[in-house]
Motif scaffolding. Sequence first.
Motif, short mmCIF file in Angstrom:
data_model
loop_
_atom_site.label_atom_id
_atom_site.label_comp_id
_atom_site.label_asym_id
_atom_site.label_seq_id
_atom_site.Cartn_x
_atom_site.Cartn_y
_atom_site.Cartn_z
N ALA A 54 0.83 -1.21 0.00
CA ALA A 54 0.00 0.00 0.00
C ALA A 54 0.86 1.25 0.00
N TYR A 55 2.06 1.16 0.60
CA TYR A 55 2.97 2.31 0.60
C TYR A 55 3.45 2.62 -0.80
N LEU A 56 3.74 1.59 -1.58
CA LEU A 56 4.14 1.81 -2.97
C LEU A 56 3.01 2.46 -3.77
N ILE A 57 1.79 1.97 -3.54
CA ILE A 57 0.64 2.54 -4.25
C ILE A 57 0.43 3.99 -3.85
N TYR A 63 2.71 10.91 -6.57
CA TYR A 63 3.66 11.52 -7.51
C TYR A 63 3.34 11.20 -8.98
N GLU A 64 2.17 10.65 -9.22
CA GLU A 64 1.67 10.40 -10.58
C GLU A 64 2.66 9.59 -11.40
N VAL A 65 3.07 8.48 -10.81
CA VAL A 65 4.04 7.59 -11.43
C VAL A 65 3.45 6.18 -11.45
N LYS A 66 3.64 5.46 -12.54
CA LYS A 66 3.15 4.09 -12.67
C LYS A 66 4.27 3.10 -12.36
N ILE A 67 4.00 2.12 -11.52
CA ILE A 67 4.97 1.06 -11.24
C ILE A 67 4.77 -0.04 -12.28
N VAL A 68 5.78 -0.26 -13.12
CA VAL A 68 5.63 -1.23 -14.21
C VAL A 68 6.33 -2.55 -13.93
N GLY A 69 7.26 -2.57 -12.98
CA GLY A 69 7.99 -3.80 -12.71
C GLY A 69 8.54 -3.84 -11.30
N ALA A 102 3.73 -7.44 -7.15
CA ALA A 102 3.52 -6.93 -8.51
C ALA A 102 2.03 -6.91 -8.85
N HIS A 103 1.34 -7.97 -8.47
CA HIS A 103 -0.10 -8.03 -8.73
C HIS A 103 -0.84 -6.92 -7.99
N THR A 104 -0.47 -6.70 -6.74
CA THR A 104 -1.16 -5.69 -5.92
C THR A 104 -0.96 -4.29 -6.47
N GLU A 139 4.63 -20.76 -13.09
CA GLU A 139 3.28 -21.27 -12.89
C GLU A 139 2.49 -20.39 -11.93
N TYR A 140 3.15 -19.97 -10.84
CA TYR A 140 2.46 -19.09 -9.90
C TYR A 140 2.21 -17.72 -10.54
N ALA A 141 3.19 -17.21 -11.28
CA ALA A 141 3.01 -15.92 -11.95
C ALA A 141 1.82 -15.97 -12.91
N LYS A 142 1.69 -17.06 -13.63
CA LYS A 142 0.57 -17.22 -14.56
C LYS A 142 -0.76 -17.13 -13.83
N SER A 143 -0.84 -17.74 -12.65
CA SER A 143 -2.08 -17.73 -11.89
C SER A 143 -2.45 -16.33 -11.41
N GLN A 144 -1.45 -15.45 -11.32
CA GLN A 144 -1.68 -14.08 -10.83
C GLN A 144 -1.68 -13.05 -11.96
#
Length: 277
Positions: A54-57, A63-69, A102-104, A139-144
Amino acid sequence: MNFRNRLCGMNAHYRFYSLERFFQEMHKRSIEQVEIWTGPMHFFVDAYGNDDPAYLIELANKYEVKIVGICPEQTNPKPNNIASPTRQKEIYQYYCRMIDIAHTVKAQHVLITTGWAYYDEPEEEAWKRSLSMVYRICEYAKSQGILMAMEALQPDESILVNSVDDLRQYMKELQHPSLKVCIDFGAMARAGDTIQAYFDAFGNDVIHTHFVDGSPTGHLAWTDGTRDLEMDLVCLEKNQYNGYLSLETATARYYEKPWLAEEKTLMAFSKIRKERV
């Protein structure tokens, strides 16, 4: 394509400043995307817990910045070696946490490497362990709904995947749709590979770049090395690359005043735009 708008800040060289200061500097320079390196001074993650995404969000929105990775710590001597013969439960949990983060925060991908082999073991054993772990993680990444972006490493970091040919063989053996490619310009230069060689091998599976200057390596801001920025951009454009250009200037020369690295790169981009007008 306006690659200036595809620049992506990275916080590794802001390690002696707060994470909020990093976001402030990106906003100040109109860099609209960031890749978050999970150094513990900024955002702590291990196999058993992590700081609140939530702190990253909050920072991204403020600051109007998108987290891409998300870029996990994973090279020697960090404890999260993909190819490790021990701690496999913890290593898997660590990367699952990264995928959850990353999903959050609605990022596109998590950066991953093959890990590294011990010099006193058969390389093929570490290779097999790496493939097994990365497949489970994918496999886990695919599920998310998260992609994994793999970069080659330099030979003093790992002996498993150092080149386009190595990475092609690795992906051929792994065979997982969630595993994509990040071109790390340092590893690329060290191996004597080219941007075109990556696109010839992987095409649209190239989804990210660690876009730095070098002599030929060094994680340098643009104009601090010997690469030809305009020619690199022309090659990316020719191959219709639509990913981000992540400024992984992770070297000590920028620690005291890290924003100077972005300023040099932005000046280099500005110069190219003026010359094209």
